[in-house]
Motif scaffolding. Structure first.
Motif, PDB file in Angstrom:
ATOM      1  N   SER A 234     -10.955  -4.296  -6.592  1.00  0.00           N
ATOM      2  CA  SER A 234     -11.699  -5.284  -5.805  1.00  0.00           C
ATOM      3  C   SER A 234     -11.189  -5.342  -4.384  1.00  0.00           C
ATOM      4  O   SER A 234     -10.044  -4.991  -4.093  1.00  0.00           O
ATOM      5  CB  SER A 234     -11.728  -6.667  -6.462  1.00  0.00           C
ATOM      6  N   LEU A 235     -12.090  -5.763  -3.525  1.00  0.00           N
ATOM      7  CA  LEU A 235     -11.779  -5.895  -2.108  1.00  0.00           C
ATOM      8  C   LEU A 235     -11.607  -7.362  -1.755  1.00  0.00           C
ATOM      9  O   LEU A 235     -12.211  -8.238  -2.381  1.00  0.00           O
ATOM     10  CB  LEU A 235     -12.896  -5.297  -1.241  1.00  0.00           C
ATOM     11  N   GLY A 236     -10.794  -7.592  -0.744  1.00  0.00           N
ATOM     12  CA  GLY A 236     -10.595  -8.940  -0.264  1.00  0.00           C
ATOM     13  C   GLY A 236     -10.059  -8.915   1.150  1.00  0.00           C
ATOM     14  O   GLY A 236      -9.896  -7.846   1.744  1.00  0.00           O
ATOM     15  N   ASP A 237      -9.812 -10.100   1.656  1.00  0.00           N
ATOM     16  CA  ASP A 237      -9.292 -10.280   3.005  1.00  0.00           C
ATOM     17  C   ASP A 237      -8.023 -11.123   2.872  1.00  0.00           C
ATOM     18  O   ASP A 237      -8.097 -12.336   2.699  1.00  0.00           O
ATOM     19  CB  ASP A 237     -10.379 -10.984   3.842  1.00  0.00           C
ATOM     20  N   SER A 238      -6.888 -10.445   2.908  1.00  0.00           N
ATOM     21  CA  SER A 238      -5.624 -11.119   2.591  1.00  0.00           C
ATOM     22  C   SER A 238      -5.169 -12.051   3.709  1.00  0.00           C
ATOM     23  O   SER A 238      -4.294 -12.893   3.492  1.00  0.00           O
ATOM     24  CB  SER A 238      -4.542 -10.096   2.283  1.00  0.00           C
ATOM     25  N   ALA A 239      -5.754 -11.943   4.901  1.00  0.00           N
ATOM     26  CA  ALA A 239      -5.372 -12.837   5.995  1.00  0.00           C
ATOM     27  C   ALA A 239      -6.175 -14.140   5.921  1.00  0.00           C
ATOM     28  O   ALA A 239      -5.618 -15.231   5.912  1.00  0.00           O
ATOM     29  CB  ALA A 239      -5.598 -12.152   7.335  1.00  0.00           C
ATOM     30  N   SER A 240      -7.488 -14.027   5.805  1.00  0.00           N
ATOM     31  CA  SER A 240      -8.340 -15.229   5.787  1.00  0.00           C
ATOM     32  C   SER A 240      -8.359 -15.917   4.433  1.00  0.00           C
ATOM     33  O   SER A 240      -8.654 -17.111   4.352  1.00  0.00           O
ATOM     34  CB  SER A 240      -9.782 -14.869   6.161  1.00  0.00           C
ATOM     35  N   PHE A 241      -8.087 -15.164   3.368  1.00  0.00           N
ATOM     36  CA  PHE A 241      -8.161 -15.714   2.002  1.00  0.00           C
ATOM     37  C   PHE A 241      -6.865 -15.387   1.251  1.00  0.00           C
ATOM     38  O   PHE A 241      -6.880 -14.797   0.167  1.00  0.00           O
ATOM     39  CB  PHE A 241      -9.378 -15.135   1.262  1.00  0.00           C
ATOM     40  N   SER A 242      -5.770 -15.821   1.827  1.00  0.00           N
ATOM     41  CA  SER A 242      -4.460 -15.440   1.304  1.00  0.00           C
ATOM     42  C   SER A 242      -4.151 -16.036  -0.065  1.00  0.00           C
ATOM     43  O   SER A 242      -3.312 -15.513  -0.801  1.00  0.00           O
ATOM     44  CB  SER A 242      -3.374 -15.857   2.298  1.00  0.00           C
ATOM     45  N   THR A 243      -4.852 -17.126  -0.432  1.00  0.00           N
ATOM     46  CA  THR A 243      -4.565 -17.746  -1.731  1.00  0.00           C
ATOM     47  C   THR A 243      -5.581 -17.341  -2.806  1.00  0.00           C
ATOM     48  O   THR A 243      -5.504 -17.799  -3.939  1.00  0.00           O
ATOM     49  CB  THR A 243      -4.539 -19.282  -1.629  1.00  0.00           C
ATOM     50  N   SER A 244      -6.531 -16.503  -2.436  1.00  0.00           N
ATOM     51  CA  SER A 244      -7.507 -16.022  -3.441  1.00  0.00           C
ATOM     52  C   SER A 244      -7.765 -14.535  -3.228  1.00  0.00           C
ATOM     53  O   SER A 244      -8.860 -14.043  -3.445  1.00  0.00           O
ATOM     54  CB  SER A 244      -8.817 -16.808  -3.329  1.00  0.00           C
TER      55      SER A 244
END
Ligand SMILES: Cc1cc2nc3c(=O)[nH]c(=O)nc-3n(C[C@H](O)[C@H](O)[C@H](O)COP(=O)(O)O)c2cc1C
Length: 165
Positions: A85-95
């Motif tokens: 899965s892809l995500g954005d670890s800076a803007s959504f660091s807790t999810s």
């Protein structure tokens, strides 16, 4: 030789682009969009690689909403599954990259899920996709860590190939 299919759910194209890279790593593999795939199409494959971007707060990309209940009912005899899965670890660091947890939760105990990944080298605070200290699949961040993507895919694919005949 094992047959490999990749099924991806992508809202703005990042997961699709990554899915294409993964497909290119498995000779003769087939790519399906979660938006249009029929579960019957997945029958011939030995390894099913399921991927999605993360939306909402740690949620699964929308195209999987209709597909996952059908995938859950598949006959997985002789098959293995891997997740990304892809995500954005800076803007959504807790999810971060939480999407794949939903697929994991639905399929756990029904099929062997291979390709868990160490959290080493990632920067985030929390993710449902981390179970027993490892990501349940490959987490990628095309927003901030795109320069890591190719090497992360290469290492993961090498690991998956050890499980193939
Ligand atoms: C509305 C929205 C919600 C998001 N929520 C999360 C999140 O909870 N966790 C995360 O890691 N990334 C989150 N993201 C980031 C996306 O997962 C990321 O940008 C991804 O690369 C998008 O892939 P896609 O173009 O295939 O949909 C969110 C993005 C958007 C637009």
């Amino acid at each position: 030789m094992s047959k490999v299919a990749i099924v991806y759910g992508s809202s703005t194209g990042a997961t699709e682009a990554v899915a294409e890279k993964i497909q290119a790593s498995f000779e003769g593999s087939t790519l399906f969009n979660a938006e249009s795939v029929n579960v019957e199409d997945l029958k011939p494959y030995d390894l099913l690689i399921f991927g999605a971007s993360t939306t909402g707060i740690g949620d699964l990309q929308d195209d999987w909403d209709a597909l996952l209940p059908k995938v859950e009912k598949m006959d997985f005899t002789g098959k293995k599954v891997a997740l990304f899965s892809l995500g954005d670890s800076a803007s959504f660091s807790t999810s971060f990259a939480g999407a794949m947890y939903y697929i994991y939760k639905a399929l756990k105990g029904k099929v062997e899920i291979i390709g868990s990944v160490s959290t080493d080298g990632y920067t985030f605070d929390d993710s449902d996709a981390v179970v027993d200290g490892h990501f349940v699949g490959l987490a990628l961040d095309e927003d901030n860590e795109y320069n890591e993507t190719d090497s992360r895919i290469a290492a993961w694919v090498e690991e998956l190939k050890k499980h193939l005949n």
